[in-house]
Design a protein around this motif. Structure first.
Motif, PDB file in Angstrom:
ATOM      1  N   THR A 146       3.236 -49.698  35.261  1.00 56.58           N
ATOM      2  CA  THR A 146       2.207 -48.831  34.700  1.00 56.58           C
ATOM      3  C   THR A 146       1.005 -49.646  34.228  1.00 56.58           C
ATOM      4  OG1 THR A 146       3.291 -48.869  32.523  1.00 56.58           O
ATOM      5  CG2 THR A 146       3.828 -47.043  33.983  1.00 56.58           C
ATOM      6  N   THR A 168      -2.450 -49.004  32.016  1.00 55.45           N
ATOM      7  CA  THR A 168      -3.069 -48.052  31.094  1.00 55.45           C
ATOM      8  C   THR A 168      -4.387 -48.610  30.568  1.00 55.45           C
ATOM      9  OG1 THR A 168      -2.125 -48.882  29.020  1.00 55.45           O
ATOM     10  CG2 THR A 168      -0.722 -47.442  30.358  1.00 55.45           C
ATOM     11  N   ASP A 214       2.134 -47.661  21.495  1.00 51.69           N
ATOM     12  CA  ASP A 214       3.149 -46.814  22.117  1.00 51.69           C
ATOM     13  C   ASP A 214       3.461 -45.561  21.309  1.00 51.69           C
ATOM     14  OD1 ASP A 214       3.442 -48.378  24.321  1.00 51.69           O
ATOM     15  OD2 ASP A 214       5.344 -49.278  23.726  1.00 51.69           O
ATOM     16  N   ASP A 241       0.378 -42.985  21.811  1.00 48.03           N
ATOM     17  CA  ASP A 241       0.200 -42.449  23.154  1.00 48.03           C
ATOM     18  C   ASP A 241       0.979 -43.331  24.114  1.00 48.03           C
ATOM     19  OD1 ASP A 241      -0.594 -41.494  25.612  1.00 48.03           O
ATOM     20  OD2 ASP A 241      -2.735 -41.398  25.120  1.00 48.03           O
ATOM     21  N   TYR A 282       1.311 -43.084  27.214  1.00 46.47           N
ATOM     22  CA  TYR A 282       0.664 -43.295  28.501  1.00 46.47           C
ATOM     23  C   TYR A 282      -0.737 -43.883  28.356  1.00 46.47           C
ATOM     24  CZ  TYR A 282       4.578 -40.309  29.590  1.00 46.47           C
ATOM     25  OH  TYR A 282       5.832 -39.801  29.676  1.00 46.47           O
ATOM     26  N   ASP A 283      -1.573 -43.330  27.481  1.00 40.71           N
ATOM     27  CA  ASP A 283      -2.913 -43.878  27.251  1.00 40.71           C
ATOM     28  C   ASP A 283      -3.676 -43.963  28.574  1.00 40.71           C
ATOM     29  OD1 ASP A 283      -5.033 -44.975  25.902  1.00 40.71           O
ATOM     30  OD2 ASP A 283      -4.220 -46.996  25.820  1.00 40.71           O
ATOM     31  N   TYR A 341      -2.771 -43.481  32.761  1.00 41.92           N
ATOM     32  CA  TYR A 341      -1.849 -44.359  33.484  1.00 41.92           C
ATOM     33  C   TYR A 341      -2.095 -44.303  34.997  1.00 41.92           C
ATOM     34  CZ  TYR A 341       0.856 -40.141  34.533  1.00 41.92           C
ATOM     35  OH  TYR A 341       1.241 -38.903  34.976  1.00 41.92           O
ATOM     36  N   GLN A 356      13.615 -43.483  28.601  1.00 40.90           N
ATOM     37  CA  GLN A 356      12.541 -42.787  27.892  1.00 40.90           C
ATOM     38  C   GLN A 356      12.842 -41.301  27.766  1.00 40.90           C
ATOM     39  OE1 GLN A 356       9.634 -44.447  26.660  1.00 40.90           O
ATOM     40  NE2 GLN A 356       9.441 -42.545  25.494  1.00 40.90           N
ATOM     41  N   THR A 415       8.377 -36.008  30.140  1.00 40.16           N
ATOM     42  CA  THR A 415       8.147 -37.450  30.267  1.00 40.16           C
ATOM     43  C   THR A 415       8.002 -37.782  31.738  1.00 40.16           C
ATOM     44  OG1 THR A 415       9.020 -39.640  29.754  1.00 40.16           O
ATOM     45  CG2 THR A 415      10.626 -37.954  30.306  1.00 40.16           C
ATOM     46  N   ALA A 439       7.038 -41.449  32.518  1.00 45.06           N
ATOM     47  CA  ALA A 439       7.175 -42.903  32.642  1.00 45.06           C
ATOM     48  C   ALA A 439       7.906 -43.441  31.419  1.00 45.06           C
ATOM     49  CB  ALA A 439       5.802 -43.564  32.827  1.00 45.06           C
ATOM     50  N   TYR A 440       7.302 -44.363  30.681  1.00 43.89           N
ATOM     51  CA  TYR A 440       8.011 -45.041  29.591  1.00 43.89           C
ATOM     52  C   TYR A 440       7.003 -45.845  28.804  1.00 43.89           C
ATOM     53  CZ  TYR A 440       7.759 -47.388  33.977  1.00 43.89           C
ATOM     54  OH  TYR A 440       7.293 -47.806  35.196  1.00 43.89           O
ATOM     55  N   SER A 441       7.367 -46.143  27.581  1.00 37.73           N
ATOM     56  CA  SER A 441       6.544 -47.022  26.756  1.00 37.73           C
ATOM     57  C   SER A 441       6.864 -48.476  27.073  1.00 37.73           C
ATOM     58  CB  SER A 441       6.808 -46.750  25.271  1.00 37.73           C
ATOM     59  OG  SER A 441       8.135 -47.129  24.935  1.00 37.73           O
TER      60      SER A 441
END
Length: 350
Positions: free
Chosen positions: A97, A99, A105, A108, A110-111, A113, A158, A290, A292-294
């Motif tokens: 990812t 961003t 995290d 946000d 994703y911020d 992506y 996640q 969800t 993706a993931y942090s």
């Protein structure tokens, strides 16, 4: 070098490409193994979904045609002059990812992506350039084959975190494809006592049991799948996961969840579905999602998988060469429900 390049729907070509010069903050990774993801399959069958076409991706600068592959592991072959924490020979997993990097995290995940391998060139090639900030160290003794499953496992971890799953709670999973069975494994690691997987494929249900499900339900074999799951769970799921991406399972995931429980959407929906908010309100169910993931979750997944606390080996159903990526990879995943995670072995590519 050879690479599997997306040109359009049903048009992935294994062709010769040149590796672009690495930037100062990038490393060159010698790719070992790369997995074919469900999102890759969406791009092949009905894309573009994430792949930028006729425009440059604002975060990566990539544009189709693009070398695919965002689930991969490998060994660092060279490092840019600004790389601080990695050296030649390090074994790494890659968080694909990209961003804006402006929000933590917990504010946000994703911020904004994009993805290496979907928005710019990725790991379906012998070598790939990756920014240092996307690298995660692996124990040298940990098999790089298994490390190629860390990225999809992070999606599952996640999802479990988004559902707020607590020790001793009960789970229902609708869809027993690769992500669905990894959700079962992550839920087991998180302390779920009952994990029911629901799918129309007997083979996939067997895989779910191997990955951590305690019970399985095939809707074609029961009168009422929701009632059956609720009975197995003794009243319903504390957390349900929708991992099939179709209208019926979306509704079933909500209906099977206890009042004040949580339904988590994990799948990619290829087409819009209808949604009646009263279905949630009448049941007192919370809905979250969800994709993706942090960064924290990715590191936790590296630790969980490399330590064996999540056993990913059963999810791997075949390993193929790059030349076979379409016929034995994408086409096979499109029709053969016995397949879960097919890896591409790039260790022999030039």
């Amino acid at each position: 070098m050879k690479a599997a390049v997306w040109h359009g729907v049903k048009d992935i070509r294994v062709e010769d490409v040149d590796l672009k010069p690495a930037k100062d903050d990038e490393v060159v990774i010698r790719v070992a193994y790369a997995g074919i993801c469900g999102s890759d399959l969406h791009e092949y069958l009905e894309g573009p979904v994430f792949i930028p076409v006729d425009k440059v991706d604002e975060l990566t600068g990539g544009e189709a045609p693009i070398t695919m592959g965002h689930e991969f592991s490998g060994v660092i072959e060279s490092v840019g002059k600004d790389v601080k924490n990695y050296k030649v020979g390090d074994h790494v997993s890659v968080n694909p990812t990209v961003t804006h990097g402006e929000s933590p995290d917990d504010v946000d995940v994703y911020d904004g992506y994009s993805f290496i391998g979907l928005s710019c060139n990725g790991g379906f090639a012998a070598h790939v350039n990756v920014p240092e900030g996307n690298l995660y160290s692996l124990p040298e003794e940990f098999p790089l084959k298994l490390a190629a499953t860390i990225e999809p496992t992070a999606v599952a971890v996640q999802a479990v975190k988004e559902g707020g799953l607590k020790f001793g709670e009960k789970v229902a999973i609708f869809g027993a494809g690769p992500i669905g069975v990894l959700v079962a494994a992550a839920a087991k690691a998180a302390g779920a006592t009952k994990i029911v997987a629901v799918d129309l494929s007997a083979v996939r249900l067997e895989k779910a049991l191997a990955m951590g499900a305690t019970d399985v339900v095939n809707p074609s074999e029961v009168d009422d799948a929701v009632a059956t799951v609720r009975e197995i769970l003794g009243g319903g799921a504390d957390v349900s996961f929708e991992v099939a991406g179709v209208q019926p399972t979306f509704e079933q995931a909500i209906d099977v969840t206890k009042a004040r429980g949580t339904a988590v959407i994990v799948s990619i929906f290829a087409h819009p579905i209808s949604f009646d908010p009263m279905q949630l309100m009448n049941a007192g169910v919370k809905l979250t999602s969800t994709i993706a993931y942090s960064r924290e979750t990715f590191q936790q997944t590296v630790d969980l998988v490399s330590s064996g606390q999540i056993n990913v080996e059963p999810v791997i159903t075949d390993i193929i060469g790059l030349d076979d990526v379409v016929e034995k990879g994408f086409d096979r995943l499109s029709t053969d429900k016995s397949q879960a995670k097919i890896l591409i072995d790039l260790t022999k590519e030039n």
